[in-house]
Design a protein around this motif. Structure first.
Motif, PDB file in Angstrom:
ATOM      1  N   VAL A 185      -0.388   8.679  -9.638  1.00  0.00           N
ATOM      2  CA  VAL A 185       0.655   9.610  -9.229  1.00  0.00           C
ATOM      3  C   VAL A 185       1.206  10.194 -10.523  1.00  0.00           C
ATOM      4  O   VAL A 185       1.955   9.537 -11.248  1.00  0.00           O
ATOM      5  CB  VAL A 185       1.762   8.900  -8.419  1.00  0.00           C
ATOM      6  N   TRP A 186       0.817  11.415 -10.822  1.00  0.00           N
ATOM      7  CA  TRP A 186       1.082  11.991 -12.135  1.00  0.00           C
ATOM      8  C   TRP A 186       2.570  12.050 -12.435  1.00  0.00           C
ATOM      9  O   TRP A 186       3.374  12.471 -11.617  1.00  0.00           O
ATOM     10  CB  TRP A 186       0.465  13.399 -12.226  1.00  0.00           C
ATOM     11  N   PRO A 189       0.820  -1.216   0.000  1.00  0.00           N
ATOM     12  CA  PRO A 189       0.000   0.000   0.000  1.00  0.00           C
ATOM     13  C   PRO A 189       0.853   1.265   0.000  1.00  0.00           C
ATOM     14  O   PRO A 189       1.884   1.343   0.664  1.00  0.00           O
ATOM     15  CB  PRO A 189      -0.802  -0.118   1.302  1.00  0.00           C
ATOM     16  N   ARG A 190       0.416   2.216  -0.800  1.00  0.00           N
ATOM     17  CA  ARG A 190       0.991   3.558  -0.921  1.00  0.00           C
ATOM     18  C   ARG A 190       2.344   3.576  -1.631  1.00  0.00           C
ATOM     19  O   ARG A 190       2.911   4.637  -1.831  1.00  0.00           O
ATOM     20  CB  ARG A 190       1.089   4.238   0.452  1.00  0.00           C
ATOM     21  N   GLN A 191       2.860   2.418  -2.006  1.00  0.00           N
ATOM     22  CA  GLN A 191       4.075   2.407  -2.811  1.00  0.00           C
ATOM     23  C   GLN A 191       3.710   2.695  -4.264  1.00  0.00           C
ATOM     24  O   GLN A 191       2.776   2.115  -4.805  1.00  0.00           O
ATOM     25  CB  GLN A 191       4.793   1.069  -2.724  1.00  0.00           C
ATOM     26  N   PHE A 247      -1.761   1.867  -4.682  1.00  0.00           N
ATOM     27  CA  PHE A 247      -2.960   1.488  -3.917  1.00  0.00           C
ATOM     28  C   PHE A 247      -2.950   2.259  -2.608  1.00  0.00           C
ATOM     29  O   PHE A 247      -1.964   2.272  -1.890  1.00  0.00           O
ATOM     30  CB  PHE A 247      -2.940  -0.009  -3.627  1.00  0.00           C
ATOM     31  N   ASP A 248      -4.083   2.883  -2.289  1.00  0.00           N
ATOM     32  CA  ASP A 248      -4.189   3.645  -1.035  1.00  0.00           C
ATOM     33  C   ASP A 248      -5.644   3.690  -0.611  1.00  0.00           C
ATOM     34  O   ASP A 248      -6.469   4.333  -1.251  1.00  0.00           O
ATOM     35  CB  ASP A 248      -3.642   5.056  -1.231  1.00  0.00           C
TER      36      ASP A 248
END
Length: 239
Positions: free
Chosen positions: A226-227, A179-181, A233-234
């Motif tokens: 994430v542009w 997650p969040r990576q 994934f979050d």
């Protein structure tokens, strides 16, 4: 492996038959879209792989893919498309194809793609922990999200995310287990599709689009862009 190849070019089919035999695979060849679909429908559980040309008589490849996905979300599908048909490639992926190979193609390239896709499907069917793991144990579990790679099930706030194709499930699992990576498209191609990045990001983007649509049917969006980098994934923002 049982391969169903739906391809109206008989010379292509004859060429691939030699390569399939060399791999020890059983292959069935159909030269018409409707006939190919009927062959699949006779015994959907028989097939380990479908290769599907887009331009077919009677019933085009897009329609065949759509009808196959109504019956099975698990059988891997590789579409064969013309090199200059970018829109067809994206639409084919959105219809539920797991990968595509552009024509003209090397038989070894198609064989490699089939092996990679089949290998990922087998990993999903036989998890690394063996048969001792209970179906109720989850490989990924956060406050709002759970995934079980043995049963190939995913839940958002206890609501099942239905209709995931093999590649959509693998893509979601790859993102959710960290997650969040942030993962770049290149990384996702290597990790999920199991082949090197060759400058084509449409495969990832098309699958992300379909995956988001299925997630949004049951709850808030957990796949974030994430542009300039990629995707992550979050679920920390889920109410």
């Amino acid at each position: 492996m049982n391969v169903l190849m739906i391809e109206d070019n008989e010379s292509v089919s004859e060429m691939m038959q030699m390569f399939f035999l060399n791999e020890g695979w059983d292959a069935t060849f159909k030269y018409d879209g409707k006939e190919g679909l009927d062959t699949f429908l006779e015994n959907p559980d028989k097939w380990d792989m479908i290769t599907l040309d887009l331009n077919l008589p009677t019933m085009d490849g897009m329609s065949v893919c759509r009808e196959v996905r109504k019956i099975s979300n698990t059988v891997p599908i590789i579409m064969l498309t013309a090199r200059d048909s970018e829109s067809d490639q994206v639409i084919g992926l959105e219809m539920g194809a797991d990968d595509y190979v552009t024509k003209p193609f090397s038989p070894l390239t198609l064989i490699a793609r089939i092996k990679a896709l089949h290998r990922r499907s087998e990993i999903g069917d036989h998890t690394a922990d063996g048969n001792e793991r209970s179906d109720e144990q989850f490989d990924v579990e956060t406050e709002h999200f759970r995934m079980n790679t043995k049963t190939r099930e995913a839940y958002l706030d206890n609501q099942p995310i239905d209709g995931l194709t093999p590649k959509e499930f693998d893509l979601l699992y790859t993102l959710a287990k960290k997650p969040r990576q942030v993962f770049s498209r290149e990384q996702l191609l290597e990790m999920v599709w199991d082949y090197q990045y060759f400058g084509d990001e449409r495969t990832v983007d098309a699958h992300i689009k379909k995956l988001r649509q299925k997630i949004e049917k049951v709850g808030p969006q957990v796949i974030q862009t994430v542009w300039g980098v990629g995707y992550k994934f979050d679920d920390s923002g889920v109410a």
